[in-house]
Design an enzyme around this catalytic site. Structure first.
Site, mmCIF file in Angstrom:
data_model
loop_
_atom_site.group_PDB
_atom_site.id
_atom_site.type_symbol
_atom_site.label_atom_id
_atom_site.label_comp_id
_atom_site.label_asym_id
_atom_site.label_seq_id
_atom_site.Cartn_x
_atom_site.Cartn_y
_atom_site.Cartn_z
ATOM 1 N N ARG A 25 0.822 -1.216 0.000
ATOM 2 C CA ARG A 25 0.000 0.000 0.000
ATOM 3 C C ARG A 25 0.858 1.269 0.000
ATOM 4 O O ARG A 25 0.519 2.264 0.610
ATOM 5 C CB ARG A 25 -0.957 -0.009 1.212
ATOM 6 C CG ARG A 25 -2.061 -1.040 1.087
ATOM 7 C CD ARG A 25 -2.956 -1.055 2.296
ATOM 8 N NE ARG A 25 -2.204 -1.424 3.484
ATOM 9 C CZ ARG A 25 -2.533 -1.101 4.729
ATOM 10 N NH1 ARG A 25 -3.614 -0.389 4.951
ATOM 11 N NH2 ARG A 25 -1.795 -1.492 5.738
ATOM 12 N N GLU A 26 1.956 1.206 -0.778
ATOM 13 C CA GLU A 26 2.850 2.364 -0.833
ATOM 14 C C GLU A 26 2.123 3.599 -1.355
ATOM 15 O O GLU A 26 2.359 4.718 -0.894
ATOM 16 C CB GLU A 26 4.044 2.067 -1.756
ATOM 17 C CG GLU A 26 5.000 1.000 -1.232
ATOM 18 C CD GLU A 26 4.584 -0.431 -1.609
ATOM 19 O OE1 GLU A 26 3.424 -0.636 -2.028
ATOM 20 O OE2 GLU A 26 5.422 -1.335 -1.468
ATOM 21 N N ILE A 57 -24.114 5.912 12.282
ATOM 22 C CA ILE A 57 -24.196 4.646 11.546
ATOM 23 C C ILE A 57 -23.400 3.544 12.245
ATOM 24 O O ILE A 57 -23.522 2.375 11.917
ATOM 25 C CB ILE A 57 -23.743 4.854 10.097
ATOM 26 C CG1 ILE A 57 -24.587 5.953 9.437
ATOM 27 C CG2 ILE A 57 -23.859 3.585 9.273
ATOM 28 C CD1 ILE A 57 -26.085 5.725 9.489
ATOM 29 N N CYS A 104 -8.192 1.049 1.192
ATOM 30 C CA CYS A 104 -8.004 -0.342 0.775
ATOM 31 C C CYS A 104 -8.724 -1.258 1.751
ATOM 32 O O CYS A 104 -8.920 -0.901 2.907
ATOM 33 C CB CYS A 104 -6.533 -0.709 0.790
ATOM 34 S SG CYS A 104 -5.564 0.338 -0.290
ATOM 35 N N HIS A 148 -28.453 -0.582 7.162
ATOM 36 C CA HIS A 148 -27.793 0.592 6.592
ATOM 37 C C HIS A 148 -27.271 0.245 5.203
ATOM 38 O O HIS A 148 -26.724 -0.832 4.989
ATOM 39 C CB HIS A 148 -26.633 1.032 7.493
ATOM 40 C CG HIS A 148 -25.709 1.993 6.819
ATOM 41 N ND1 HIS A 148 -26.070 3.287 6.547
ATOM 42 C CD2 HIS A 148 -24.461 1.837 6.313
ATOM 43 C CE1 HIS A 148 -25.069 3.883 5.911
ATOM 44 N NE2 HIS A 148 -24.099 3.029 5.759
ATOM 45 N N GLU A 150 -27.394 6.316 2.380
ATOM 46 C CA GLU A 150 -26.594 7.454 1.930
ATOM 47 C C GLU A 150 -27.438 8.356 1.045
ATOM 48 O O GLU A 150 -28.085 7.889 0.116
ATOM 49 C CB GLU A 150 -25.393 6.935 1.133
ATOM 50 C CG GLU A 150 -24.579 8.042 0.528
ATOM 51 C CD GLU A 150 -23.361 7.524 -0.237
ATOM 52 O OE1 GLU A 150 -22.876 6.426 0.097
ATOM 53 O OE2 GLU A 150 -22.923 8.204 -1.151
ATOM 54 N N HIS A 201 -17.729 11.192 3.441
ATOM 55 C CA HIS A 201 -16.581 10.884 2.589
ATOM 56 C C HIS A 201 -15.722 12.115 2.359
ATOM 57 O O HIS A 201 -14.669 12.036 1.741
ATOM 58 C CB HIS A 201 -17.052 10.302 1.262
ATOM 59 C CG HIS A 201 -17.749 8.994 1.442
ATOM 60 N ND1 HIS A 201 -19.090 8.832 1.272
ATOM 61 C CD2 HIS A 201 -17.280 7.808 1.852
ATOM 62 C CE1 HIS A 201 -19.412 7.588 1.556
ATOM 63 N NE2 HIS A 201 -18.329 6.935 1.908
HETATM 64 N N1 GLN Z 1 -21.589 0.212 10.837
HETATM 65 C C1 GLN Z 1 -20.577 0.471 9.860
HETATM 66 C C2 GLN Z 1 -19.812 1.724 10.235
HETATM 67 O O1 GLN Z 1 -20.399 2.596 10.811
HETATM 68 C C3 GLN Z 1 -21.166 0.649 8.487
HETATM 69 C C4 GLN Z 1 -20.114 0.907 7.452
HETATM 70 C C5 GLN Z 1 -20.604 0.903 6.025
HETATM 71 O O2 GLN Z 1 -21.732 1.085 5.729
HETATM 72 N N2 GLN Z 1 -19.747 0.720 5.094
HETATM 73 O O3 GLN Z 1 -18.648 1.877 9.925
HETATM 74 ZN ZN ZN Z 2 -22.255 3.074 4.887
#
Ligand code: GLN
Ligand code: ZN
Length: 765
Positions: free
Chosen positions: A21-22, A440, A525, A650, A674, A703
């Site tokens: 993972r350089e 979440i 990654c 989710h 999302e 993000h």
């Molecule tokens: N419960 C996970 C978190 O909060 C859900 C992650 C995800 O949806 N990719 O990280």
């Molecule tokens: Zn998510």
């Protein structure tokens, strides 16, 4: 066709993140300001050079280039053709920083939307293309990479996202008129591709590869016509390299004939995802004067090739095309670098595996067997057969107790009381305010947490000390959430390295790799576990953490599990039985955990299925069968509990349009989804599909490092409330917070709670 034109043995793409993972480390250091641009580029250069050398050294006949990326190949394409939205190009940043701004967003400019690359766990950035977007060659990346390889004496084939796939993956830019589609800009884009092809031709480039995976999905007549048109235009160019069009992730169906009849030289087909595509190729007379690349080595899974089957598939094509080459089914971007490095793995299991490096050898092997006869590679073929046989016969693959339990599952085991009854019981049990706020699941994975985990793994921190460190962290996170005023708390998932790996490590039937990293998006990654045998849960996996977290607070703490579909989607899964059968085994293991959490006093249990959409087959004809087993697995995992126990799920990173009925059918009480980047688009669709459950549309795009203010989030909430009645709306971020820092998430969550309060108050008056 003379020898020099043969594609021969090749691959469609290679990993780029670096064996250790350089690239991830360099990019993150660049973002943090501790590495300058020249050093970042040197890392990129070194990785590309190492990649080409290893491909050429392995004996491939032709080698791809321009498969490297600092973030994403779709973003690279938008950048190359000058199609970044003005909100990034007007920031006045350097080209590199403009590129990263589009990927990650800045305070002024929200990032491009990110979504899954077909049915993989790789994410690309969605180009925004409007009626006024003009395309012109702005960058030199393909040319520069080509030169870089040539300087090593390696002749390469630049790879580009194909023009039609690029536009099909794009979304209309803001302000585009209703009904507008990015495909309308095809002419302008083709002009830019022609320009680039001419430049590459002048440089002496012999082949380019244009990837058109969008045609492995169902496409309208209009879209197929666009494909025909595009490849007629490109193919008719006076000065251009030879063109290889690559269609992977499934059967090209009618698109194969379209490409076959266009004036290009070669087509790559995926014979792994869709073995029946062999018949399509054989039945296509227009391929007789083209080269066909038989994609017979699985580019997405990690099992050693069944050499006899691969060879037979490739051999069937002989005579149907002017020349048959051998390749991987898709880019090797989706598998890790090198199985030989997995020295801590049970050697028997390691013997079944093939990562990118081994797959290159497999392509070379099958190519030699195809063209020079099996005699010249008899020993290698025999070794490959022995590995496949050894796996098929391994006792670890079948656990009689698991198989027996599955035969005893009854339909009622997957059914809960009707939703209305549950709503009443849950309201009485939980007494939550309207528009309840929650997160979440994960909180930032701080350096301290990662250090403690690493020390524990290395044996430098004993289990008691590790557990104590995690408990401290959980307590901190609970106190923080109480202070922030969130309504439903989480324990923060500090003990989890990854939401799938964490469970895989505790379930039977899985193996973990040490170096098996695969790019998920940008610098992120993942290390997918290997699901090789029957799955069972020997002991509770999360209960002690959840119980501890709940003991610290009077507010409800959500238990946090990963669902069966996502566990499959983010693992390398055995390919010796239908996915649905494997899903049922995983579902029973999760079900046991759900029941144990409930017994421990956890009243809300979230079972994450962010990958439900990801595994949806690309062809609509296969949707129903997939959704049947996927929905059944979720229900089997989450039923058999009290009406008053609330099940959340989710989902993220995808377009949900095609699975709306399934989101309803899985029968969760609350679904968080999302929605921030797409400004709540999904809600209207959900409601139109008759969704009557609780829904938590993300109001905070996690993000991006950007902290949204209260107004932005109340704005999103009000948009949500136009589609969904207030008593069903939850307030939460788009996804888990593990990749963010406290400096960002504290103010953001404070704003989130304030936004929930503000809108809640207005609902009352
Ligand atoms: N419960 C996970 C978190 O909060 C859900 C992650 C995800 O949806 N990719 O990280
Ligand atoms: Zn998510």
């Amino acid at each position: 066709m003379n020898d020099i034109d043969r594609l021969g043995t090749t691959i469609l793409g290679y990993p780029r993140i670096g064996p250790d993972r350089e690239l991830k480390r360099a990019i993150e250091a660049y973002w943090a300001g501790t590495l300058d641009e020249a050093e970042l580029q040197r890392t990129g250069h070194d990785l590309r050079v190492a990649g080409w050398r290893s491909l050429a050294g392995a004996g491939l006949d032709t080698v791809p280039s321009n498969t490297f990326s600092y973030y994403d190949q779709v973003l690279d394409t938008a950048t190359l053709f000058g199609a970044l939205p003005a909100r990034f190009t007007e920031l006045g940043l350097s080209p590199t920083d403009t590129y990263f701004a589009a990927a990650r967003g800045t305070a002024e400019a929200p990032a491009l939307e990110m979504t899954k690359w077909f049915d993989t766990n790789y994410h690309y950035l969605v180009p925004e293309i409007g009626p006024d977007t003009t395309f012109a060659v702005h960058g030199r990346k393909p040319l520069e990479e080509y030169r870089e390889a040539r300087a090593l004496g390696i002749e390469t084939r630049p790879v580009l996202v194909g023009p039609v796939t690029f536009l099909l993956l794009a979304k209309p830019a803001d302000g585009a008129p209703a009904g507008y589609r990015p495909l309308e800009r095809l002419d302008s884009l083709l002009a830019a591709y022609l320009d680039l092809l001419a430049t590459l031709h002048d440089e002496g480039v012999r082949w380019v590869q244009l990837d058109e995976p969008a045609f492995a999905a169902d496409r309208s007549a209009e879209e197929l016509d666009a494909l025909t048109y595009a490849y007629d235009v490109l193919g008719s160019a006076a000065a251009r390299p030879r063109i290889l069009a690559a269609g992977y992730f499934g059967d090209l169906g009618p698109a194969l004939g379209r490409l076959a009849r266009s004036p290009i030289e070669a087509i790559a087909v995926d014979l792994v995802t869709a073995p029946s595509a062999v018949d399509t190729v054989v039945g296509e007379p227009s391929l007789r004067d083209k080269q066909v690349l038989a994609g017979v080595v699985d580019g997405r899974n990690i099992w050693r090739v069944d050499a006899d089957r691969a060879l037979a598939a490739a051999a069937t094509l002989l005579g149907s095309a002017a020349e048959v080459g051998v390749s991987t089914s898709c880019s090797l971007l989706h598998v890790p670098y090198d199985a030989d490095r997995e020295t801590s793995l049970d050697p028997r299991i390691r013997g079944w595996l093939s990562f990118a490096r081994q797959k290159v050898d497999e392509v070379v092997l099958i190519g030699r067997a195809l063209h020079s006869g099996t005699g010249v590679v008899a020993a290698e073929l025999e070794a490959a057969r022995a590995a496949v046989r050894d796996r098929a016969n391994a006792p670890a693959l079948r656990d009689p107790a698991v198989r027996d339990r599955l035969t005893r599952v009854r339909p009622e085991d997957s059914r809960r009381a009707d939703h209305r009854t549950r709503v009443a019981a849950q309201q009485e049990e939980l007494a939550l305010p309207p528009l309840p706020s929650t997160t979440i699941g994960s909180f930032p994975q701080t350096a301290d947490i990662r250090r403690a985990r690493a020390a524990h793994r290395a044996g430098r921190l004993d289990s008691a000390a590790y557990e104590a460190a995690m408990r401290d962290e959980i307590e901190r996170v609970i106190r923080l959430q109480e202070d922030l005023g969130l309504d439903v708390l989480v324990h923060g998932e500090p003990e989890r390295n990854d939401m799938v790996q964490y469970f895989a490590e505790q379930l039977r039937g899985f193996a973990a790799t040490e170096h098996g990293w695969v790019q998920s998006y940008g610098s992120r990654c993942v290390r997918p576990p290997i699901l090789y045998g029957d799955v069972a849960r020997p002991a509770p996996m999360t209960v002690r953490w959840a119980r501890y977290a709940q003991s610290l607070t009077a507010k409800p703490v959500k238990g946090m599990l990963t669902g069966p579909v996502t566990i499959l989607a983010w693992s390398f899964v055995r390919d010796d039985q239908p996915l649905g059968d494997t899903a049922r085994q995983v579902a029973l293991a999760i079900r046991d955990e759900v029941h144990d959490l409930e017994a421990a006093g956890i009243r809300i249990i979230q079972v994450d299925e962010p990958a439900l959409r990801e595994l949806l087959p690309l062809h609509a004809a296969e949707h129903a069968e997939y959704l049947d087993w996927a929905v059944a697995a979720f229900r089997l995992a989450t039923a058999g509990i009290a009406d008053s126990t609330q099940i959340h799920t989710h989902m993220c990173y995808s377009e949900f349009g095609d699975i709306l009925p399934a989101i309803e059918a899985i029968d969760a009480d609350v679904t968080s989804i999302e929605a921030a980047r797409s400004r709540m688009e999904v809600l209207g669709d959900l409601e139109r599909a008759g969704f009557g459950r609780g829904v938590g549309p993300g109001v905070y795009d996690i993000h991006s490092p950007r902290v949204p203010d209260v107004r932005e989030m109340t704005g999103l909430l009000r948009t949500a409330l136009r589609a969904v009645p207030a008593q069903r709306v939850w307030v939460n971020p788009d996804c888990g917070l593990k990749t963010r820092g406290y400096a960002e998430i504290e103010p953001a969550l404070r704003n989130l709670v304030a936004a929930a309060h503000e809108v809640r108050t207005q609902q009352h008056h």
